[in-house]
Motif scaffolding. Structure first.
Motif, PDB file in Angstrom:
ATOM      1  N   ILE A 169      -3.297 -13.304 -27.797  1.00 39.88           N
ATOM      2  CA  ILE A 169      -2.370 -13.345 -26.656  1.00 39.88           C
ATOM      3  C   ILE A 169      -2.075 -11.913 -26.248  1.00 39.88           C
ATOM      4  N   SER A 170      -2.498 -11.559 -25.041  1.00 45.30           N
ATOM      5  CA  SER A 170      -2.353 -10.167 -24.606  1.00 45.30           C
ATOM      6  C   SER A 170      -1.888 -10.121 -23.162  1.00 45.30           C
ATOM      7  N   LYS A 193       4.317 -16.605 -18.002  1.00 38.90           N
ATOM      8  CA  LYS A 193       3.962 -16.003 -19.292  1.00 38.90           C
ATOM      9  C   LYS A 193       4.413 -16.891 -20.444  1.00 38.90           C
ATOM     10  N   CYS A 194       5.647 -17.362 -20.360  1.00 42.73           N
ATOM     11  CA  CYS A 194       6.156 -18.225 -21.425  1.00 42.73           C
ATOM     12  C   CYS A 194       5.287 -19.464 -21.586  1.00 42.73           C
ATOM     13  N   ILE A 200       1.979 -18.609 -23.236  1.00 38.13           N
ATOM     14  CA  ILE A 200       2.140 -18.331 -24.665  1.00 38.13           C
ATOM     15  C   ILE A 200       2.373 -19.634 -25.427  1.00 38.13           C
ATOM     16  N   LEU A 250      -0.433 -11.824 -31.402  1.00 36.68           N
ATOM     17  CA  LEU A 250       0.465 -11.438 -30.303  1.00 36.68           C
ATOM     18  C   LEU A 250       0.297  -9.938 -30.143  1.00 36.68           C
ATOM     19  N   ILE A 252       3.346  -6.457 -28.397  1.00 35.18           N
ATOM     20  CA  ILE A 252       4.459  -7.348 -28.066  1.00 35.18           C
ATOM     21  C   ILE A 252       5.383  -6.752 -27.005  1.00 35.18           C
ATOM     22  N   LEU A 258       4.036  -7.775 -23.744  1.00 33.39           N
ATOM     23  CA  LEU A 258       4.318  -9.193 -23.480  1.00 33.39           C
ATOM     24  C   LEU A 258       5.758  -9.359 -23.008  1.00 33.39           C
ATOM     25  N   VAL A 266      10.705 -14.354 -22.180  1.00 36.59           N
ATOM     26  CA  VAL A 266       9.575 -14.213 -23.105  1.00 36.59           C
ATOM     27  C   VAL A 266      10.086 -13.937 -24.516  1.00 36.59           C
ATOM     28  N   THR A 290      11.244 -17.026 -26.194  1.00 33.67           N
ATOM     29  CA  THR A 290      10.078 -17.844 -26.513  1.00 33.67           C
ATOM     30  C   THR A 290       9.419 -17.348 -27.800  1.00 33.67           C
ATOM     31  N   LEU A 291       9.247 -16.041 -27.901  1.00 31.50           N
ATOM     32  CA  LEU A 291       8.612 -15.494 -29.109  1.00 31.50           C
ATOM     33  C   LEU A 291       9.508 -15.666 -30.324  1.00 31.50           C
TER      34      LEU A 291
END
Ligand SMILES: Nc1ncnc2c1ncn2[C@@H]1O[C@H](COP(=O)(O)OP(=O)(O)OP(=O)(O)O)[C@@H](O)[C@H]1O
Ligand SMILES: Nc1ncnc2c1ncn2[C@@H]1O[C@H](COP(=O)(O)OP(=O)(O)OP(=O)(O)O)[C@@H](O)[C@H]1O
Ligand SMILES: Nc1ncnc2c1ncn2[C@@H]1O[C@H](COP(=O)(O)OP(=O)(O)OP(=O)(O)O)[C@@H](O)[C@H]1O
Ligand SMILES: Nc1ncnc2c1ncn2[C@@H]1O[C@H](COP(=O)(O)OP(=O)(O)OP(=O)(O)O)[C@@H](O)[C@H]1O
Ligand SMILES: Nc1ncnc2c1ncn2[C@@H]1O[C@H](COP(=O)(O)OP(=O)(O)OP(=O)(O)O)[C@@H](O)[C@H]1O
Ligand SMILES: Nc1ncnc2c1ncn2[C@@H]1O[C@H](COP(=O)(O)OP(=O)(O)OP(=O)(O)O)[C@@H](O)[C@H]1O
Ligand SMILES: [Mg+2]
Ligand SMILES: [Mg+2]
Ligand SMILES: [Mg+2]
Ligand SMILES: [Mg+2]
Ligand SMILES: [Mg+2]
Ligand SMILES: [Mg+2]
Lengths: 265, 265, 265, 265, 265, 265
Positions: free
Chosen positions: E89-90, E102-103, E106, E123, E126, E129, E143, E146-147
């Protein structure tokens, strides 16, 4: 002389040359050693992009005071690279765009570049692309993140890319980690008195002696853009008599001094 | 006298003259040397735009205290330029517009100007265009970025543009780097006592002696807009007897002093 | 007496008089010299708007502590102007409006006013129109910018406009440069002891001696709105016996003092 | 005793009584003189709204520490007013509403109230209506501005309105100028030891001696809501044997002390 | 040697190997003990995820200075895990995405991973992101949240997941509590002089003696990414004569020193 | 032993037990007196909700350091309550939701709960529900206001509700007044050396002597979640020989020490 100097940088090939030229409205006058060194370093990067197997993307940030000549240099380097795909990204063509329209437009240029075997993209006046203003400060983080990624992203296999950026806000770009996204950062310096004298002489509007006198009126570090504007103003209304095409009338030193007094150096 | 003074600045040509006049509701009364110098410098810029090959765009920022006469000066210069395309950009015609509607409207004027061989655009009261307020501070970055680009962007080849801006917030515009986007910045000064006396005399509402006395009531630096309002208030209700058309009754000094006491200088 | 005082300010003409009256729910009781001076200054402005050729727009900001009587004064002046178009702009009629709906509504009133030869617009409680709150501070910059422009914009030729504003947040409006957009700023003062006494007497609810005693219970600077509320509370439940229509029972001093203790002065 | 106390405040009339009761889940136990004084002051305001010609809108803010009993008092006053239109505005019925939905809902209640000859509206827990949080601080300025206007706006002629507000954030409301929008602000105090003792006795769960002992376990200022919760916890699981309906078992002092140790006072 | 070193890390299996390789454009050159230790620790985690019943999700954060080699290491570990589902994931693949796009992207990868019995998700970068910039600071809280959740969420029963993160902003991630969401945090160090020497030797572009000399030109802590770029630049234009395929010409020490002078170390 | 301990907390009834179990992936190992006290206090609250007439809603906040076991405790209490409606609200099931979608989802659970005669709702990791991050700080005020109201709102008559919250950010929740919305706040402590020893022994992976040695390697306050992870890592790859089902190999003390060195305690 000035006209001669201009010819020196005429690009050898077609297409976008016309528009690019508008980014150096007063041509390029070689200003000395430092100028040559910047040109040489950038040309080496262009050569490396073209030939090295291991560096498909290289980037260089030209930074310096307002009017130092960054945009004109970047345009010149792009034109002279001879790459088949050369593109200028400037806020001037995106007036009124929303943040995300700007991002799309920028990303589009990169996507297009990836289709050419070797390309050069100029990101002109990055602080303007970022909609940066020191009050706040405010800027478009959306555009910033786009640039942070695009300036480092590998083109697809077999494609190569040279990215040239210009900015007069290096510290800001450093804080944003955007300067670090470029492989190399080069300073485009303001002109020192001797360089001012030689540029003034090159314009053909001063006798060598007056050129030195005029230089003394100005500060220790002069922006070439401002210098050429002052010359232009001083030339204004001088002699109604016709001059040989493209040749300028000689500016008396006092007139130059008056102009500087009136509008500031 | 005053009516004479007014005639002096009547524009020589048509179209938008009517509307422009509304930007100097009390006409132009020459206030002295500084006034002449500003006019002269701006006119030189206008001439340069019209004739020089190398400066297709020139810009001048008129800055000064509220009521100093910036808008009236800019309107006068625009009218007197005699350029075929002359346009006033003012927040007054954009009440209630969204930020992006403002940007579009502003960009539209520039696009229109690019179609004329030579044009003059006035950006009046730039802080109002920017929706600036010192609390925060807040302003429209969208409009700011638009102005930052448009004030410097080269018109297409063969077209020329003079941009006149007015502001009473120079330090703010400097922080925003917007002042630096103009080639020249000129200060429109407040009136000093001698100038106040001569303006009061020119209005025809004071005897020369009273004009001097009235000037003494006011501070060291008076805004011409405020001065003319005070005169108007002092004239109010003076003598019911009819006066020759357009001629004012003479204001007694005490009445002027009373008005200043009541509503402030 | 009180009822007499009320009649004094009945507007001489029709239409919006009814609604306007709701902005001075307890009528107008002349409070003394300062009150007369404010009224006189504002009336002179109204006369100037109506007659002077050179001031098609004049504006006056009535500022003072909460409850000082600003709204009631502005409503009275608007009604008594006798202008054919008189309009009150108040947040009360725009509850729940979005910022831009507020701007539209405000601009609409000005556009309507421009159609009448001479008009008066009241901008009541400007901080409420601006949705101002000192935490932050927050406010609607959209409304602010609208007011900044409208308060100064010239009506079309041949039309005239008087703008009356009220606020209890002068320093805020000064910081916003909105106070400076008004030609004149007048302070509506709180009542001093002697004025309190005379207002209390005018209400008919106190004997002259008790009025003075009651005044002593209150501070040095009393808001007329609060004063009339305290009187009303003190009257509450006094004497079940019927009184001549509109005439109040006399309030014992102790009862007034008790009310002030209970709910604060 | 407790049940007796509860009956005392049963509203004499219908409709929304049921729901209102849910705002004082543990009934009302008279706590002493201060309690009576608040009730009396508010009832006087209600009477004034109903009868005085000159105060068609009156408002009172009940402020005090969390759990002091503000909501229960406001609900009780509203119920006992006997007004034909009585409405509770609480964040509890607006969970998940957007800011503007909240504003509409609030404004709707006022509009409805204006249709009744005399009404009472409770604005419960104003900081919750405002979505206030001290971090930032953040709050809905949209709701705030709505309340600032509605709390002062005159109902249409011939209609009357009593507004009761509750808050545990008086300083915040003062900074927002919302407290000043109320005619009267009353403090609902925490209970002092003697009051605690008498409330504990009134619950019927303590012998008078134990009530005093239990009071000593708590601080100098106790929230009635917390106090009744502690009693409830202490009662928990006491004696499985059936008690006369509604009558509580007696709580041993040690058990009460244990509960306070466990969950805090 | 270099080519040999490269072969060492070729992944044993198929599919996404190609793309993954683009994340280590200059291969992997073993740099010494620390490098081995990081590899070993991460491989132990991978093994544990695969076999332990009680740790269905494990996560490891690789943090270190820009260019330290974090991304290359993560890509290598992911490839060598041999897990059937391996995904990178980049931000590079999400240019111009909105926060919520983006969310979604991911979250989608995690949902996909949950379908495989055992998976590895990288990830990368980060802070990118998160659209992090230290001015403000600004970042996408959407984001981030989410992470924060995905990095700890248990896969459905019977499924296992290894999460590898990379960052050069550890302190920022710590403040955001995101670092703590990882089970293990490992530092990827910059190269020390001896390691620089051995990497330079491994490239085959320096004689061992020159490698040591070149190392001395650089600082005490060198980023491997920068080091390999400098080598590449120094190789540029060296000897037009053809070299055996893949073998580099030897770089004279002075040339390397010049490059470092020109573009910085 | 460990397996025995696990069985102790198996819920006696159906439905959501399966999912709940995923919130305590490593079961529950009784850790001593404090653990028992928390369990007892919460169970008393549950009993009170079920039986007391006067407390239809009770709430308890479990707060403590990351990994202290808050979520596992809340899940266990919810399961063991035996209430017919038991629901877990966790950010894990709302990844990517907008603020208002989160509010709706949360409010929906409460509405559902109100339909059951008695219910238990767990608000897990409240800072995650609030999307809290200390930079700014930022959080969803929309979610916060929803929780502030729902945590206190009375269920409809005849319905009862127990709310259990967990957080590792007590000071933040206190500043937000959210902690005060809970009736009781209980601290879930980290493990002290003696407790660590007994937990290690209970896992069956250490001899009692080694358990004590291993405890000494760790700090004075250990999170049970971290402790169990370290055990798991230490078990990794120990003895390929098959063990009796569910029984672990014994971990040598040095291996445990190595793991702690490698990944931190
Ligand atoms: N040697 C030179 N290098 C750069 N510019 C030159 C040179 N000789 C002449 N020029 C002229 O000087 C001007 C330099 O302006 P340019 O816009 O490039 O400056 P800049 O640093 O980009 O300014 P800004 O900070 O406003 O972006 C151009 O008009 C260009 O034609
Ligand atoms: N010599 C003069 N220069 C400028 N304005 C003059 C002069 N003589 C008379 N005036 C009158 O003075 C007034 C100047 O007001 P103007 O609006 O131009 O000031 P301003 O500086 O733009 O004010 P603001 O700060 O409010 O924008 C106008 O009504 C104009 O007609
Ligand atoms: N001489 C007077 N001037 C002003 N108001 C008077 C006077 N005599 C009586 N009143 C009454 O006093 C009250 C003044 O209240 P008003 O709302 O005008 O005050 P305000 O300053 O606008 O208050 P706020 O700060 O709340 O807007 C009105 O009810 C008005 O009828
Ligand atoms: N004399 C009393 N006054 C107020 N409340 C009382 C009284 N006697 C008993 N009570 C009970 O005490 C509780 C008071 O709680 P209430 O919700 O009104 O407090 P509050 O101050 O509004 O709290 P919060 O700050 O949480 O909004 C109610 O359950 C009410 O039934
Ligand atoms: N042992 C090694 N470890 C890591 N990278 C290596 C190693 N040997 C060679 N490389 C090369 O060095 C470069 C390391 O760059 P990489 O992008 O991984 O660094 P990074 O720390 O992720 O940088 P950034 O901070 O810009 O994200 C890659 O081109 C990789 O092929
Ligand atoms: N007595 C116990 N109390 C709590 N958890 C226990 C106990 N015994 C074993 N455990 C296990 O310890 C772990 C505790 O982790 P849990 O997620 O509940 O902690 P937490 O405090 O919620 O962490 P976080 O701060 O990350 O939310 C779980 O895997 C649980 O199965
Ligand atoms: Mg440039
Ligand atoms: Mg102006
Ligand atoms: Mg008012
Ligand atoms: Mg309450
Ligand atoms: Mg990386
Ligand atoms: Mg948890």
């Amino acid at each position: 002389d000035f006209e001669e100097a201009l010819k020196e940088v005429k690009p050898a090939f077609g297409v976008s040359a016309d528009t690019m030229d508008s980014y150096r409205p007063q041509g390029i006058i070689p200003t000395g050693e430092k100028f040559e060194h910047i040109m040489a370093t950038c040309k080496a990067l262009a050569a490396q992009v073209e030939t090295s197997e291991r560096s498909p993307i290289l980037s260089c940030l030209l930074e310096g005071a307002p009017g130092a000549g960054k945009t004109a240099l970047a345009a010149t380097l792009a034109l002279e690279s001879g790459f088949p795909f050369v593109k200028f990204i400037s806020a001037e063509t995106m007036v009124g765009y929303s943040e995300s329209a700007k991002c799309s437009a920028i990303a589009k240029v990169f996507e297009d570049a990836y289709k050419s075997p070797v390309s050069c993209i100029v990101l002109d006046d990055i602080e303007r692309l970022l909609e940066y203003v020191s009050i706040g400060p405010r800027f478009s983080n959306h555009v910033l993140q786009t640039l942070l990624v695009l300036a480092k992203r590998q083109p697809p296999k077999g494609h190569r890319l040279l990215v040239l950026g210009t900015t007069s806000q290096l510290p800001v770009l450093e804080t944003m980690e955007l300067a670090a996204a470029f492989n190399v950062t080069l300073n485009v310096p303001l002109l020192q008195p001797a360089e001012v004298t030689s540029v003034l002489t090159a314009t053909g509007a001063f006798t060598p002696a007056d050129a030195q006198g005029a230089s003394a009126v100005l500060g220790d570090a002069v922006a070439i853009k401002r210098l050429l504007l002052l010359v232009e103003m001083a030339c204004q209304g001088l002699g109604e008599a016709p001059h040989p095409a493209g040749q300028r009338p000689t500016v008396p030193l006092e007139r130059f001094t008056d102009v500087v007094m009136d509008v500031g150096s």
